[in-house]
Design an enzyme around this catalytic site. Structure first.
Site, PDB file in Angstrom:
ATOM      1  N   ASP A 118       0.870  -1.174   0.000  1.00  0.00           N
ATOM      2  CA  ASP A 118       0.000   0.000   0.000  1.00  0.00           C
ATOM      3  C   ASP A 118       0.909   1.227   0.000  1.00  0.00           C
ATOM      4  O   ASP A 118       2.140   1.120  -0.155  1.00  0.00           O
ATOM      5  CB  ASP A 118      -1.013  -0.045   1.166  1.00  0.00           C
ATOM      6  CG  ASP A 118      -0.380   0.205   2.533  1.00  0.00           C
ATOM      7  OD1 ASP A 118       0.864   0.300   2.621  1.00  0.00           O
ATOM      8  OD2 ASP A 118      -1.139   0.288   3.514  1.00  0.00           O
ATOM      9  N   CYS A 129       2.987  -3.186   4.058  1.00  0.00           N
ATOM     10  CA  CYS A 129       2.150  -2.037   4.419  1.00  0.00           C
ATOM     11  C   CYS A 129       2.913  -1.272   5.504  1.00  0.00           C
ATOM     12  O   CYS A 129       4.123  -1.451   5.644  1.00  0.00           O
ATOM     13  CB  CYS A 129       0.739  -2.474   4.850  1.00  0.00           C
ATOM     14  SG  CYS A 129       0.637  -3.393   6.399  1.00  0.00           S
ATOM     15  N   THR A 180       2.792  -1.319   8.950  1.00  0.00           N
ATOM     16  CA  THR A 180       3.301  -2.207  10.000  1.00  0.00           C
ATOM     17  C   THR A 180       3.574  -3.621   9.505  1.00  0.00           C
ATOM     18  O   THR A 180       4.271  -4.387  10.166  1.00  0.00           O
ATOM     19  CB  THR A 180       2.260  -2.343  11.132  1.00  0.00           C
ATOM     20  OG1 THR A 180       1.051  -2.843  10.543  1.00  0.00           O
ATOM     21  CG2 THR A 180       1.991  -1.003  11.807  1.00  0.00           C
ATOM     22  N   HIS A 198       9.740 -24.109   8.794  1.00  0.00           N
ATOM     23  CA  HIS A 198       8.725 -24.776   9.619  1.00  0.00           C
ATOM     24  C   HIS A 198       7.289 -24.546   9.160  1.00  0.00           C
ATOM     25  O   HIS A 198       6.444 -25.411   9.378  1.00  0.00           O
ATOM     26  CB  HIS A 198       8.853 -24.326  11.080  1.00  0.00           C
ATOM     27  CG  HIS A 198      10.080 -24.867  11.756  1.00  0.00           C
ATOM     28  ND1 HIS A 198      10.329 -24.706  13.100  1.00  0.00           N
ATOM     29  CD2 HIS A 198      11.144 -25.571  11.266  1.00  0.00           C
ATOM     30  CE1 HIS A 198      11.485 -25.285  13.423  1.00  0.00           C
ATOM     31  NE2 HIS A 198      12.005 -25.805  12.316  1.00  0.00           N
ATOM     32  N   HIS A 229       6.885 -30.990  10.385  1.00  0.00           N
ATOM     33  CA  HIS A 229       6.298 -29.678  10.082  1.00  0.00           C
ATOM     34  C   HIS A 229       5.217 -29.787   9.006  1.00  0.00           C
ATOM     35  O   HIS A 229       4.301 -28.979   8.972  1.00  0.00           O
ATOM     36  CB  HIS A 229       7.398 -28.700   9.670  1.00  0.00           C
ATOM     37  CG  HIS A 229       8.438 -28.549  10.738  1.00  0.00           C
ATOM     38  ND1 HIS A 229       8.159 -27.993  11.966  1.00  0.00           N
ATOM     39  CD2 HIS A 229       9.726 -28.954  10.782  1.00  0.00           C
ATOM     40  CE1 HIS A 229       9.240 -28.036  12.724  1.00  0.00           C
ATOM     41  NE2 HIS A 229      10.209 -28.610  12.026  1.00  0.00           N
TER      42      HIS A 229
END
Ligand code: RB5
Length: 145
Positions: free
Chosen positions: A7, A64, A66, A97, A132
């Site tokens: 963004d 973005c 954060t 993992h 995993h």
């Protein structure tokens, strides 16, 4: 092939990551925003994730402000395992993992140098499988219920 989008809050870091991809001759397809204009991150997540789920890209990178909102949105798309990473340790282990197929970062959280280390690690680490795989399958079951 890597699909990459951001963004407006992730636009500058996306450009830095694209420069790194070019320097390393890694093919990519760029998605919005394309000029720093304000866009809603869920729409960008949808575009990049669709490119992965339709087979047009193997891995994705979403940025973005954060990294949180765009990772939340990406993880709503069936078949996507998006991981928000702030260092290369997280990038390494989410590939080993979790078999993450989308890397998310925060353009207002980390700088270009750390982002380059994260991207390099994410792209060069393979899923370990074994125990995993069972856990990744359990994530897929959650998404199918
Ligand atoms: C945009 O201002 C900001 O909310 C967005 O980039 C992101 O940080 C949301 O999680």
């Amino acid at each position: 092939m890597i699909a990459i989008g951001s963004d407006h809050a992730g636009y500058s870091l996306k450009k830095e990551v694209i420069a790194w991809l070019n320097e390393n001759n890694i093919p990519f397809a760029e998605f919005g925003c394309l000029n720093g204009e304000s866009v809603d991150y869920p729409l960008v997540a949808e575009e990049v994730c669709s490119r992965i789920t339709n087979g047009g890209a193997e891995l994705g990178i979403l940025i973005c402000g954060t990294g949180i909102g765009i990772s939340m949105a990406a993880n709503k798309v069936k078949g996507i395992r998006a991981a928000l990473c702030t260092d290369s340790y997280m990038a390494k282990y989410t590939r080993l993992h979790n078999d993450a197929n989308v890397l998310c970062m925060g353009g207002r959280v980390i700088g270009a140098g750390v982002a380059a280390e994260i991207v390099e690690t994410f792209l060069n680490t393979d899923f370990e499988g074994g125990r995993h795989q069972r856990r990744v399958d359990q994530i897929t079951s959650l998404e199918n219920n």
